[in-house]
Design a protein around this motif. Structure first.
Motif, PDB file in Angstrom:
ATOM      1  N   ALA A 112       0.832  -1.209   0.000  1.00  0.00           N
ATOM      2  CA  ALA A 112       0.000   0.000   0.000  1.00  0.00           C
ATOM      3  C   ALA A 112       0.860   1.251   0.000  1.00  0.00           C
ATOM      4  CB  ALA A 112      -0.935  -0.013   1.206  1.00  0.00           C
ATOM      5  N   ALA A 113       1.923   1.261   0.795  1.00  0.00           N
ATOM      6  CA  ALA A 113       2.812   2.430   0.836  1.00  0.00           C
ATOM      7  C   ALA A 113       3.549   2.593  -0.493  1.00  0.00           C
ATOM      8  CB  ALA A 113       3.807   2.300   1.982  1.00  0.00           C
ATOM      9  N   ALA A 114       3.991   1.494  -1.071  1.00  0.00           N
ATOM     10  CA  ALA A 114       4.675   1.563  -2.369  1.00  0.00           C
ATOM     11  C   ALA A 114       3.740   2.128  -3.437  1.00  0.00           C
ATOM     12  CB  ALA A 114       5.175   0.179  -2.775  1.00  0.00           C
ATOM     13  N   LEU A 115       2.482   1.730  -3.400  1.00  0.00           N
ATOM     14  CA  LEU A 115       1.496   2.277  -4.337  1.00  0.00           C
ATOM     15  C   LEU A 115       1.244   3.760  -4.058  1.00  0.00           C
ATOM     16  CD1 LEU A 115      -1.077  -0.646  -4.472  1.00  0.00           C
ATOM     17  CD2 LEU A 115       0.196   0.281  -6.417  1.00  0.00           C
ATOM     18  N   ALA A 116       1.071   4.111  -2.791  1.00  0.00           N
ATOM     19  CA  ALA A 116       0.773   5.494  -2.424  1.00  0.00           C
ATOM     20  C   ALA A 116       1.887   6.440  -2.831  1.00  0.00           C
ATOM     21  CB  ALA A 116       0.518   5.600  -0.924  1.00  0.00           C
ATOM     22  N   TRP A 117       3.130   5.995  -2.706  1.00  0.00           N
ATOM     23  CA  TRP A 117       4.271   6.859  -3.011  1.00  0.00           C
ATOM     24  C   TRP A 117       4.836   6.593  -4.394  1.00  0.00           C
ATOM     25  CZ3 TRP A 117       4.761  10.946  -0.173  1.00  0.00           C
ATOM     26  CH2 TRP A 117       4.192  10.940   1.103  1.00  0.00           C
ATOM     27  N   GLN A 118       4.169   5.730  -5.150  1.00  0.00           N
ATOM     28  CA  GLN A 118       4.591   5.393  -6.513  1.00  0.00           C
ATOM     29  C   GLN A 118       6.061   4.994  -6.558  1.00  0.00           C
ATOM     30  OE1 GLN A 118       3.462   8.825  -8.794  1.00  0.00           O
ATOM     31  NE2 GLN A 118       1.287   8.446  -8.512  1.00  0.00           N
ATOM     32  N   ASP A 119       6.437   4.109  -5.628  1.00  0.00           N
ATOM     33  CA  ASP A 119       7.810   3.633  -5.532  1.00  0.00           C
ATOM     34  C   ASP A 119       7.914   2.315  -6.303  1.00  0.00           C
ATOM     35  OD1 ASP A 119      10.138   2.103  -4.296  1.00  0.00           O
ATOM     36  OD2 ASP A 119      10.352   4.075  -3.366  1.00  0.00           O
ATOM     37  N   SER A 120       8.382   2.393  -7.536  1.00  0.00           N
ATOM     38  CA  SER A 120       8.365   1.218  -8.405  1.00  0.00           C
ATOM     39  C   SER A 120       9.298   0.104  -7.918  1.00  0.00           C
ATOM     40  CB  SER A 120       8.702   1.606  -9.842  1.00  0.00           C
ATOM     41  OG  SER A 120       9.971   2.211  -9.908  1.00  0.00           O
ATOM     42  N   TRP A 121      10.439   0.443  -7.338  1.00  0.00           N
ATOM     43  CA  TRP A 121      11.358  -0.595  -6.868  1.00  0.00           C
ATOM     44  C   TRP A 121      10.714  -1.411  -5.756  1.00  0.00           C
ATOM     45  CZ3 TRP A 121      13.822  -2.368  -2.555  1.00  0.00           C
ATOM     46  CH2 TRP A 121      14.886  -3.239  -2.755  1.00  0.00           C
ATOM     47  N   LEU A 122      10.157  -0.720  -4.783  1.00  0.00           N
ATOM     48  CA  LEU A 122       9.514  -1.406  -3.661  1.00  0.00           C
ATOM     49  C   LEU A 122       8.272  -2.150  -4.133  1.00  0.00           C
ATOM     50  CD1 LEU A 122       9.788  -1.887  -0.628  1.00  0.00           C
ATOM     51  CD2 LEU A 122       8.481   0.211  -0.245  1.00  0.00           C
ATOM     52  N   LEU A 123       7.542  -1.586  -5.053  1.00  0.00           N
ATOM     53  CA  LEU A 123       6.339  -2.229  -5.579  1.00  0.00           C
ATOM     54  C   LEU A 123       6.686  -3.518  -6.318  1.00  0.00           C
ATOM     55  CD1 LEU A 123       3.307  -1.877  -5.665  1.00  0.00           C
ATOM     56  CD2 LEU A 123       3.574  -0.569  -7.778  1.00  0.00           C
ATOM     57  N   ARG A 124       7.750  -3.495  -7.123  1.00  0.00           N
ATOM     58  CA  ARG A 124       8.186  -4.726  -7.809  1.00  0.00           C
ATOM     59  C   ARG A 124       8.542  -5.806  -6.799  1.00  0.00           C
ATOM     60  NH1 ARG A 124      10.458  -1.263 -11.639  1.00  0.00           N
ATOM     61  NH2 ARG A 124      12.415  -1.139 -10.536  1.00  0.00           N
ATOM     62  N   LEU A 125       9.230  -5.409  -5.733  1.00  0.00           N
ATOM     63  CA  LEU A 125       9.594  -6.373  -4.693  1.00  0.00           C
ATOM     64  C   LEU A 125       8.343  -6.970  -4.045  1.00  0.00           C
ATOM     65  CD1 LEU A 125      11.818  -7.691  -2.950  1.00  0.00           C
ATOM     66  CD2 LEU A 125      11.587  -5.735  -1.423  1.00  0.00           C
ATOM     67  N   CYS A 126       7.365  -6.119  -3.747  1.00  0.00           N
ATOM     68  CA  CYS A 126       6.123  -6.593  -3.130  1.00  0.00           C
ATOM     69  C   CYS A 126       5.377  -7.546  -4.053  1.00  0.00           C
ATOM     70  CB  CYS A 126       5.223  -5.414  -2.757  1.00  0.00           C
ATOM     71  SG  CYS A 126       5.862  -4.424  -1.404  1.00  0.00           S
ATOM     72  N   TYR A 127       5.285  -7.176  -5.330  1.00  0.00           N
ATOM     73  CA  TYR A 127       4.569  -8.028  -6.281  1.00  0.00           C
ATOM     74  C   TYR A 127       5.278  -9.362  -6.483  1.00  0.00           C
ATOM     75  CZ  TYR A 127       1.239  -4.389  -7.592  1.00  0.00           C
ATOM     76  OH  TYR A 127       0.240  -3.450  -7.593  1.00  0.00           O
ATOM     77  N   SER A 128       6.604  -9.348  -6.530  1.00  0.00           N
ATOM     78  CA  SER A 128       7.315 -10.620  -6.687  1.00  0.00           C
ATOM     79  C   SER A 128       7.148 -11.489  -5.439  1.00  0.00           C
ATOM     80  CB  SER A 128       8.793 -10.396  -7.009  1.00  0.00           C
ATOM     81  OG  SER A 128       9.462  -9.811  -5.924  1.00  0.00           O
ATOM     82  N   SER A 129       7.118 -10.866  -4.264  1.00  0.00           N
ATOM     83  CA  SER A 129       6.876 -11.619  -3.030  1.00  0.00           C
ATOM     84  C   SER A 129       5.468 -12.204  -3.029  1.00  0.00           C
ATOM     85  CB  SER A 129       7.052 -10.730  -1.798  1.00  0.00           C
ATOM     86  OG  SER A 129       8.371 -10.300  -1.700  1.00  0.00           O
ATOM     87  N   LEU A 130       4.500 -11.424  -3.500  1.00  0.00           N
ATOM     88  CA  LEU A 130       3.124 -11.895  -3.573  1.00  0.00           C
ATOM     89  C   LEU A 130       3.011 -13.069  -4.540  1.00  0.00           C
ATOM     90  CD1 LEU A 130       0.170 -11.543  -2.765  1.00  0.00           C
ATOM     91  CD2 LEU A 130      -0.053  -9.890  -4.625  1.00  0.00           C
ATOM     92  N   LEU A 131       3.650 -12.965  -5.686  1.00  0.00           N
ATOM     93  CA  LEU A 131       3.623 -14.071  -6.646  1.00  0.00           C
ATOM     94  C   LEU A 131       4.262 -15.320  -6.061  1.00  0.00           C
ATOM     95  CD1 LEU A 131       4.448 -12.202  -9.967  1.00  0.00           C
ATOM     96  CD2 LEU A 131       2.279 -13.269  -9.316  1.00  0.00           C
ATOM     97  N   GLU A 132       5.342 -15.124  -5.321  1.00  0.00           N
ATOM     98  CA  GLU A 132       6.001 -16.256  -4.666  1.00  0.00           C
ATOM     99  C   GLU A 132       5.062 -16.913  -3.658  1.00  0.00           C
ATOM    100  OE1 GLU A 132       9.527 -16.938  -1.449  1.00  0.00           O
ATOM    101  OE2 GLU A 132       9.889 -15.448  -3.012  1.00  0.00           O
ATOM    102  N   LEU A 133       4.373 -16.093  -2.867  1.00  0.00           N
ATOM    103  CA  LEU A 133       3.437 -16.622  -1.877  1.00  0.00           C
ATOM    104  C   LEU A 133       2.270 -17.347  -2.543  1.00  0.00           C
ATOM    105  CD1 LEU A 133       3.289 -13.673   0.662  1.00  0.00           C
ATOM    106  CD2 LEU A 133       4.206 -15.948   1.084  1.00  0.00           C
ATOM    107  N   LEU A 134       1.772 -16.793  -3.638  1.00  0.00           N
ATOM    108  CA  LEU A 134       0.654 -17.434  -4.341  1.00  0.00           C
ATOM    109  C   LEU A 134       1.077 -18.754  -4.988  1.00  0.00           C
ATOM    110  CD1 LEU A 134      -1.007 -14.332  -6.018  1.00  0.00           C
ATOM    111  CD2 LEU A 134      -1.895 -15.685  -4.126  1.00  0.00           C
ATOM    112  N   GLY A 135       2.350 -18.854  -5.341  1.00  0.00           N
ATOM    113  CA  GLY A 135       2.850 -20.067  -5.983  1.00  0.00           C
ATOM    114  C   GLY A 135       3.139 -21.188  -5.004  1.00  0.00           C
ATOM    115  N   ARG A 136       3.213 -20.892  -3.726  1.00  0.00           N
ATOM    116  CA  ARG A 136       3.488 -21.928  -2.727  1.00  0.00           C
ATOM    117  C   ARG A 136       2.305 -22.851  -2.589  1.00  0.00           C
ATOM    118  NH1 ARG A 136       6.048 -18.664   2.312  1.00  0.00           N
ATOM    119  NH2 ARG A 136       7.943 -17.995   1.273  1.00  0.00           N
TER     120      ARG A 136
END
Length: 141
Positions: A112-136
């Motif tokens: 949410a913070a990465a989206l709010a501040w439009q921080d693409s580096w942190l957002l990519r990290l969050c999305y990759s972590s989410l994809l990893e969690l969904l793939g487990r």
């Protein structure tokens, strides 16, 4: 000695002048400069800590550093305060710390913070972590 841009001083003065005792919060749906009650990402203690980190780095002539023992939520609030005041060196350190502390517990708020501040580096990290969690796969019972 800390050299703070005039715009940052004006923002800090407005932040503290308008603040009532207790947390001053930033709405996730707002632009970074708009303060309003909703989500407690930017708090007065986080602003103070952010400015202290910037001052210490400026005084030492070195890189900004967060305290060694800091919770992910505190790091997130310092990150948001640094983004609010345009202190990228502090935001970078907080972002790095958040990347090391990212977990299932912190993923929603950090995203949410990465989206709010439009921080693409942190957002990519969050999305990759989410994809990893969904793939487990869940362990068989």
């Amino acid at each position: 000695r800390l050299l703070v841009p005039v715009a940052v001083v004006a923002l800090a003065a407005r932040f503290f002048a308008d603040a009532e005792p207790g947390p001053v919060e930033l709405r996730l749906t707002s632009l970074p400069g708009e303060l309003a009650p909703a989500t407690s990402f930017v708090t007065s203690p986080a602003v103070v800590e952010c400015l202290e980190v910037a001052a210490a780095a400026s005084a030492a002539g070195g890189a900004a550093q967060l305290r060694p023992r800091i919770s992910w939520l505190r790091a997130l609030r310092v990150f948001a305060a640094a983004k609010l005041f345009g202190l990228e060196a502090v935001a970078d350190v907080a972002r790095w710390r958040l990347s090391r502390m990212l977990s299932t517990k912190s993923l929603r708020a950090v995203t949410a913070a990465a989206l709010a501040w439009q921080d693409s580096w942190l957002l990519r990290l969050c999305y990759s972590s989410l994809l990893e969690l969904l793939g487990r796969r869940r362990p068989l019972a």
